[in-house]
Enzyme design. Sequence first.
Site, PDB file in Angstrom:
ATOM      1  N   CYS A 172      -4.204  38.489  94.393  1.00  0.00           N
ATOM      2  CA  CYS A 172      -4.630  37.109  94.092  1.00  0.00           C
ATOM      3  C   CYS A 172      -3.652  36.463  93.113  1.00  0.00           C
ATOM      4  O   CYS A 172      -3.271  35.297  93.284  1.00  0.00           O
ATOM      5  CB  CYS A 172      -6.034  37.088  93.488  1.00  0.00           C
ATOM      6  SG  CYS A 172      -7.335  37.715  94.566  1.00  0.00           S
TER       7      CYS A 172
ATOM      8  N   CYS B 234      -7.595  40.728  90.391  1.00  0.00           N
ATOM      9  CA  CYS B 234      -6.994  41.032  91.701  1.00  0.00           C
ATOM     10  C   CYS B 234      -5.485  40.779  91.678  1.00  0.00           C
ATOM     11  O   CYS B 234      -5.053  39.628  91.574  1.00  0.00           O
ATOM     12  CB  CYS B 234      -7.691  40.176  92.752  1.00  0.00           C
ATOM     13  SG  CYS B 234      -6.892  40.133  94.360  1.00  0.00           S
TER      14      CYS B 234
END
Length: 124
Positions: free
Chosen positions: A33, A30
């Site tokens: 993230c 991600c």
Amino acid sequence: MATVELTADNFDEVVARGGTVLVDFWASWCGPCRQFAPVFEAASEKHPDVVFAKLDTEAQPQVAAVFEIRSIPTVMVVRDGQLLYAQPGALPAAALDDLITQAKALDMDEVRAQAAAAEAAQQK
């Protein structure tokens, strides 16, 4: 302060310790993230009285499912066993700091009373 890695085995223990716990639900693939990780780490250095924990949703899908994590990163705030906040999206440093400050400032007796009243109203 270093972050704590959460798993199905230690999640309840870490969150039940009391005090304020911030959980970052994330995954290595991600992009947002990975961008949020240094912000989360910096906040952990700034707030040593808060537990900062990370849960890899790929490694711990059963825990992510319990909390119905559908989008990552998701930040969750728990204080004294009460879930106060859970929202997807990477927060800028100032917003994360403000969230932490607000969580610390809450009157937890009032929060518990409101939670109990809401639960009682649902049971009627």
